[in-house]
Design an enzyme around this catalytic site. Structure first.
Site, PDB file in Angstrom:
ATOM      1  N   ARG A  60      35.215  24.385  -8.303  1.00 58.60           N
ATOM      2  CA  ARG A  60      35.486  25.419  -9.317  1.00 58.60           C
ATOM      3  C   ARG A  60      35.364  26.834  -8.770  1.00 58.60           C
ATOM      4  O   ARG A  60      36.109  27.725  -9.156  1.00 58.60           O
ATOM      5  CB  ARG A  60      34.465  25.278 -10.447  1.00 58.60           C
ATOM      6  N   LYS A 173      30.032   6.276  -4.232  1.00 57.24           N
ATOM      7  CA  LYS A 173      29.104   5.702  -5.178  1.00 57.24           C
ATOM      8  C   LYS A 173      28.477   6.831  -6.000  1.00 57.24           C
ATOM      9  O   LYS A 173      28.438   7.950  -5.504  1.00 57.24           O
ATOM     10  CB  LYS A 173      28.048   4.874  -4.468  1.00 57.24           C
ATOM     11  N   HIS A 203      28.232   3.782   2.361  1.00 63.99           N
ATOM     12  CA  HIS A 203      28.139   4.229   3.755  1.00 63.99           C
ATOM     13  C   HIS A 203      27.240   3.332   4.609  1.00 63.99           C
ATOM     14  O   HIS A 203      27.342   3.339   5.820  1.00 63.99           O
ATOM     15  CB  HIS A 203      27.755   5.711   3.840  1.00 63.99           C
ATOM     16  N   HIS A 265      23.672  -0.212  -1.464  1.00 66.10           N
ATOM     17  CA  HIS A 265      23.415  -0.330  -0.028  1.00 66.10           C
ATOM     18  C   HIS A 265      22.665  -1.612   0.345  1.00 66.10           C
ATOM     19  O   HIS A 265      23.047  -2.328   1.252  1.00 66.10           O
ATOM     20  CB  HIS A 265      22.586   0.849   0.481  1.00 66.10           C
ATOM     21  N   LYS A 365      11.300   6.519  -2.137  1.00 65.78           N
ATOM     22  CA  LYS A 365      11.202   7.893  -1.623  1.00 65.78           C
ATOM     23  C   LYS A 365       9.732   8.196  -1.359  1.00 65.78           C
ATOM     24  O   LYS A 365       8.847   7.620  -2.009  1.00 65.78           O
ATOM     25  CB  LYS A 365      11.711   8.876  -2.673  1.00 65.78           C
TER      26      LYS A 365
HETATM   27  C1  BG6 Z   1      22.352   7.741  -0.577  1.00 64.46           C
HETATM   28  C2  BG6 Z   1      21.334   7.912  -1.662  1.00 64.46           C
HETATM   29  O1  BG6 Z   1      23.366   6.879  -0.986  1.00 64.46           O
HETATM   30  O2  BG6 Z   1      21.718   7.214   0.583  1.00 64.46           O
HETATM   31  C3  BG6 Z   1      20.203   8.821  -1.207  1.00 64.46           C
HETATM   32  O3  BG6 Z   1      21.949   8.458  -2.826  1.00 64.46           O
HETATM   33  C4  BG6 Z   1      19.620   8.321   0.090  1.00 64.46           C
HETATM   34  O4  BG6 Z   1      19.202   8.933  -2.199  1.00 64.46           O
HETATM   35  C5  BG6 Z   1      20.716   8.056   1.118  1.00 64.46           C
HETATM   36  O5  BG6 Z   1      18.725   9.292   0.572  1.00 64.46           O
HETATM   37  C6  BG6 Z   1      20.143   7.395   2.355  1.00 64.46           C
HETATM   38  O6  BG6 Z   1      21.128   7.344   3.344  1.00 64.46           O
HETATM   39  P1  BG6 Z   1      20.743   7.324   4.884  1.00 64.46           P
HETATM   40  O7  BG6 Z   1      22.051   7.108   5.573  1.00 64.46           O
HETATM   41  O8  BG6 Z   1      20.097   8.620   5.198  1.00 64.46           O
HETATM   42  O9  BG6 Z   1      19.790   6.176   5.048  1.00 64.46           O
END
Ligand code: BG6
Length: 518
Positions: A60, A173, A203, A265, A365
């Site tokens: 935006r 996602k 990912h 994941h 976390k």
């Molecule tokens: C993301 C989550 O998909 O993956 C995040 O939304 C998380 O909360 C992240 O921190 C972790 O990814 P990576 O590649 O750093 O392990």
């Protein structure tokens, strides 16, 4: 070029990206700045992108092309991992970087986008090929897809130089908030795009080490015969993060750890570890096997949830002289929040291979450290031959064989087994055989986004999720979300810097297991 050359990749010419444009919606957001643009820049640095490759960013905020370029330059410098920033590569890359501001619900945005794409076809010879990347807040996905459809951008007419131009859509996602909303999103997607053109990104599937699970299992003959209920005692999948929600309190408050990490994941990792061998390494065959596995996950009954799932939330703590806020003190989070910043689940897979084997999955976390790994614990030897000759034997003598697939940060594989300690008598001690990616290959691994962007740009969906997988994963976590939604938890229940709530240890203790400290 030898294998130690960072550009050495025997398949890179087969997987050449054809001239095209990439349109990023949410071009000013966190994901674009931290992951997408640095990954694209790195691909440019490695000469993996065709000349004329163009990026159109949208959000935006009003901004000129040059202002956007400068912003992205700063992001690349800040977030580029390992490699140095090269001004001349950046100059070429930035010449293909454009920006269009506009509201995602305004039809005018899509006509301006169509005009820009047509202009780039002429000026930068992008051949009418385009990848649309949804990196906005999820609530904007449907309006963007609708806008693209109304402007006819999901198709491109053949040209003299390109008889079959492609248009594809990458969806980030979360794919919905639950089963029902994921189906609504899918309906919105399919109203405009054909399934073959849809790339749902997870990912974790692009991480080298996750891909290596397939190589390890199906490229070798010696592990697969042990890969079942007769030899495997249980599996632990851990994705621990030491960081908190880092300014994403608003999003995270709505999501929580189960939705944010496990539903996507970690269930994809579980599927990769447990799936049957595909007959071919090809998108449909691999995805069919993953999907089949996800559909075999036992769906918990509501009454089983308290013994099979643990919900946690971190509280404030002093870690290394630094005082860290609790989740409820983070910006955008309610002071009475019931959101899970930690989740652990005991999954069972109801098929012949895995019947009765617990798969413990946890993510959180502000845990003690950042580590993602998979530990496969094998059954102990059936008879302890050495028990009597080692009277002082401690619990280490009983340590089962453990295979650890390390996803991050130290990528590799180790196998733990018992060995005779030097000296008289038969004292046994666990030792380990280690493979480390870094030292074995001596070259940098591409980041997950580099891998997955090239895949989408070349039309390979093997490492992308599919709607049936998304739905099976939502189904697997659905009863947990329902029960949690109707329960009030006494939060916070773990301190920042710890390994999570005590109730998580209790869950494993029910089957005589303990979490390993990774
Ligand atoms: C993301 C989550 O998909 O993956 C995040 O939304 C998380 O909360 C992240 O921190 C972790 O990814 P990576 O590649 O750093 O392990």
């Amino acid at each position: 070029m030898g294998p130690n050359n960072p550009f050495h990749d025997p398949l890179r010419f087969e997987r050449q990206v054809k001239p095209c444009s990439l349109v990023i919606f949410g071009a000013n957001g966190d994901l674009t700045k931290r992951k997408l643009i640095p990954a694209l820049y790195r691909l440019a640095f490695e000469r993996r992108l065709p000349s004329g490759f163009s990026i159109i960013g949208n959000s935006r905020t009003e901004m000129s092309d040059d202002a956007y370029r400068e912003k992205m330059r700063q992001s690349v410098i800040q977030f580029l991992e390992e490699s140095p920033f090269d001004e001349s590569v950046w100059r070429d890359f930035a010449a293909g970087l454009f920006y269009i501001s506009g509201d995602l619900r305004d039809p005018n945005l899509y006509s301006r986008l169509a005009a820009k794409l047509a202009e780039l076809d002429q000026t930068r010879l992008t051949g009418s090929n385009a990848l649309f990347y949804l990196s906005t807040q999820p609530s904007h996905y449907a309006p963007v897809i609708e806008g693209l459809g109304a402007a006819g951008l999901q198709h491109a007419a053949p040209t003299a130089t390109n008889p079959s131009p492609w248009r594809r859509l990458v969806v980030e996602k979360p794919f919905g908030h639950d089963l029902a909303s994921s189906r609504e999103l899918d309906t919105a997607v399919h109203r405009v795009f054909h399934e073959d053109a849809v790339y749902r990104i997870d990912h974790y599937l692009g991480k080298e080490t996750v891909q290596n699970i397939l190589a390890f299992r199906f490229g070798n003959g010696i592990f697969e015969p042990l890969w079942d209920r007769r030899y495997v005692n249980h599996v632990q999948i851990t994705a621990a993060e030491s960081i908190g929600v880092e300014g994403r309190g608003g999003y995270y408050e709505e999501a929580g750890a189960l939705r944010d990490m496990i539903q996507n994941h970690l269930l994809q990792i579980l599927a990769t570890v447990a799936m049957e061998p595909p007959a071919l390494f090809e998108a449909t065959a691999v995805r069919d096997e993953r999907a089949k596995l996800l559909r075999s996950i036992r769906i918990l009954k509501p009454g089983e949830v308290p013994t099979h799932a643990v919900k946690g939330q971190y509280g404030p703590a002093d870690v290394g002289g630094q005082s860290l806020p609790g989740f409820r003190q983070e910006q955008g989070v309610s002071p009475n929040s019931q959101t899970d910043t930690y989740a652990a689940v005991t999954f069972f897979i109801d098929n012949w291979r895995w019947a009765g084997v617990p798969f413990y999955v946890r993510s959180g976390k502000r845990l003690a450290k950042r580590v993602t790994d998979i530990a496969i614990s094998f059954n102990p030897a059936p008879h302890r031959v050495f028990a009597d000759s080692a009277p002082g034997a401690g619990p280490a003598d009983l340590a089962p064989n453990l295979l650890i697939l390390r996803v991050q940060p130290e990528e590799g594989i180790s196998l733990r087994f018992l060995s005779k300690q030097p000296g008289s008598g038969m004292q046994l001690r666990p030792v380990s055989m280690d493979f480390k990616y870094g030292s074995s290959f001596g070259m940098r691994s591409p980041t997950a986004y580099e891998t997955l962007l090239v895949d989408a740009l070349t039309g390979d969906a093997t490492l992308y999720s599919r709607q049936d997988m998304v739905e099976a994963s939502w189904q697997a976590v659905h009863p947990i979300l329902e029960v949690w939604n109707n329960t009030t938890f006494d939060f916070p229940n773990y301190a920042s810097g710890s390994w999570g709530p005590a109730s998580s240890d209790d869950m494993l203790a029910l089957r005589g297991h303990t979490w390993r400290v990774p």
